[in-house]
Scaffold this motif. Sequence first.
Motif, mmCIF file in Angstrom:
data_model
loop_
_atom_site.group_PDB
_atom_site.id
_atom_site.type_symbol
_atom_site.label_atom_id
_atom_site.label_comp_id
_atom_site.label_asym_id
_atom_site.label_seq_id
_atom_site.Cartn_x
_atom_site.Cartn_y
_atom_site.Cartn_z
ATOM 1 N N GLU A 8 0.832 -1.325 -0.104
ATOM 2 C CA GLU A 8 -0.028 0.092 -0.036
ATOM 3 C C GLU A 8 0.955 1.163 0.033
ATOM 4 O OE1 GLU A 8 -2.702 -0.535 3.320
ATOM 5 O OE2 GLU A 8 -3.998 -1.522 2.185
ATOM 6 N N ASP A 9 1.272 1.599 -1.052
ATOM 7 C CA ASP A 9 2.278 2.698 -1.544
ATOM 8 C C ASP A 9 1.871 3.737 -1.984
ATOM 9 O OD1 ASP A 9 2.210 1.650 -3.663
ATOM 10 O OD2 ASP A 9 4.319 1.606 -4.414
ATOM 11 N N CYS A 10 0.770 3.916 -2.470
ATOM 12 C CA CYS A 10 -0.088 4.905 -2.957
ATOM 13 C C CYS A 10 -1.041 5.821 -1.839
ATOM 14 C CB CYS A 10 -1.062 4.512 -4.222
ATOM 15 S SG CYS A 10 -1.669 5.879 -5.292
ATOM 16 N N LEU A 11 -0.282 6.946 -1.801
ATOM 17 C CA LEU A 11 -1.056 7.798 -0.806
ATOM 18 C C LEU A 11 -1.879 8.744 -1.534
ATOM 19 C CD1 LEU A 11 -1.410 9.197 1.945
ATOM 20 C CD2 LEU A 11 0.401 10.822 0.998
ATOM 21 N N TRP A 13 -6.566 10.732 -1.048
ATOM 22 C CA TRP A 13 -7.750 11.107 -0.269
ATOM 23 C C TRP A 13 -8.776 10.681 -0.792
ATOM 24 C CZ3 TRP A 13 -8.043 16.139 2.856
ATOM 25 C CH2 TRP A 13 -6.713 16.376 3.570
ATOM 26 N N PRO A 24 -6.905 11.494 4.231
ATOM 27 C CA PRO A 24 -5.941 10.662 3.876
ATOM 28 C C PRO A 24 -6.279 9.259 3.810
ATOM 29 C CG PRO A 24 -4.788 12.666 5.275
ATOM 30 C CD PRO A 24 -6.523 12.609 5.222
ATOM 31 N N TYR A 25 -5.559 8.629 2.761
ATOM 32 C CA TYR A 25 -5.940 7.270 2.629
ATOM 33 C C TYR A 25 -4.825 6.464 1.828
ATOM 34 C CZ TYR A 25 -8.407 3.146 0.200
ATOM 35 O OH TYR A 25 -8.867 1.828 0.022
ATOM 36 N N LYS A 26 -4.212 5.429 2.408
ATOM 37 C CA LYS A 26 -3.296 4.627 1.677
ATOM 38 C C LYS A 26 -3.848 3.285 0.960
ATOM 39 C CE LYS A 26 1.318 5.658 3.710
ATOM 40 N NZ LYS A 26 2.228 5.035 4.370
ATOM 41 N N SER A 137 -4.345 11.267 -5.831
ATOM 42 C CA SER A 137 -3.341 10.310 -5.528
ATOM 43 C C SER A 137 -2.053 10.571 -6.009
ATOM 44 C CB SER A 137 -3.841 8.809 -5.657
ATOM 45 O OG SER A 137 -4.030 8.654 -7.119
ATOM 46 N N SER A 138 -0.965 9.668 -5.274
ATOM 47 C CA SER A 138 0.191 10.216 -5.557
ATOM 48 C C SER A 138 1.165 9.690 -6.939
ATOM 49 C CB SER A 138 1.402 9.628 -4.668
ATOM 50 O OG SER A 138 0.931 8.525 -4.315
#
Length: 354
Positions: A8-11, A13, A24-26, A137-138
């Motif tokens: 779970e490396d994508c940050l 919302w 925030p949500y991973k 998201s990132s």
Amino acid sequence: MSSQGIVEDCLGWAARDASGVLSPYKFSRRTLGNEDVYIKITHCGVCYADVAWTRNKLGDSKYPVVPGHEIAGIVTKVGSNVHRFNVGDHVGVGTYVNSCRDCEYCNDRLEVHCTKGSIYTFNGVDFDGTITKGGYSSYIVVHERYCFIIPKSYPLASAAPLLCAGITVYSPMVRHKMNQPGKSLGVIGLGGLGHMAVKFGKAFGLNVTVFSTSISKKEEALSLLGADKFVVSSNQEEMKALAKSLDFIIDTASGDHPFDPYMSLLKTYGVFVVVGFPSEIKFMPANLILGSKTVAGSVTGGTKDIQEMIDFCAAKGIYPNIEVIPIEYANEALDRLINKDVKYRFVIDIENSL
């Protein structure tokens, strides 16, 4: 399709329920497939679709919902069979990230009309059963077919709104030949879509009239966006003065409004295109039949049209009017969007705030 990744490396919302409140949500993205592009997201536009699905307006939200389908960013990895993109390219992703790639519409690069249904960028069910998550998201992993080259001379923040607001008006304007210099265009509504319709209309060499319910938008329409005329739609005298004067009308308004007054403004063989979502469309048949007018609807566009539109904007120096915000402001931005308090598109600075 590659299987869902484990890390779970994508940050991002996400909204967890119909309150629509983002926090925030991973989560994990799928691993990079052979034909996939890994994009570090730098910017994401804020669209009314983000309101609709974070707040379950359509009754089909799959929580947690990570919204955002006006995505711009930079390629950081490519799959072994990717041929169109290289690491470092500036790219965009729009309202869908997959389709069957085999039906008549996919074969014609009209993937938005895929007979099996195009897969939405967020809150969609992909062919591997996973729920798609959007651009708040990132990073994102997308098949190369659904990515678009953004010229490096074109700002990524400005490019983001082209991926939905821009193509939603560009596609029907080109399809219905609203790009003939010297002809006349009416634009109903002056929000994220409407202001782009004005910009495209002027770039196509049209005489553009803006219709709005609010006189407060007159100065912006004429001075800032370059429209030729501005009409308050409730002013019956101004409306009557334009009878049978317009070749085309593009209706971007999503609030309920009467249609007959606008139908009477079209010339013979005039075209009226609806891209907003009022709850109903109602007009007298005579206003359609007399003058042999056409009423049409339109969604975004196929991959061919989207790339063509981005290239057109870059060549003509067409830029959306944007307000850049940090991700922490996303909840306020969605509230302001509902209240039509934005000129004319919020864009989240993902790179510097997430």
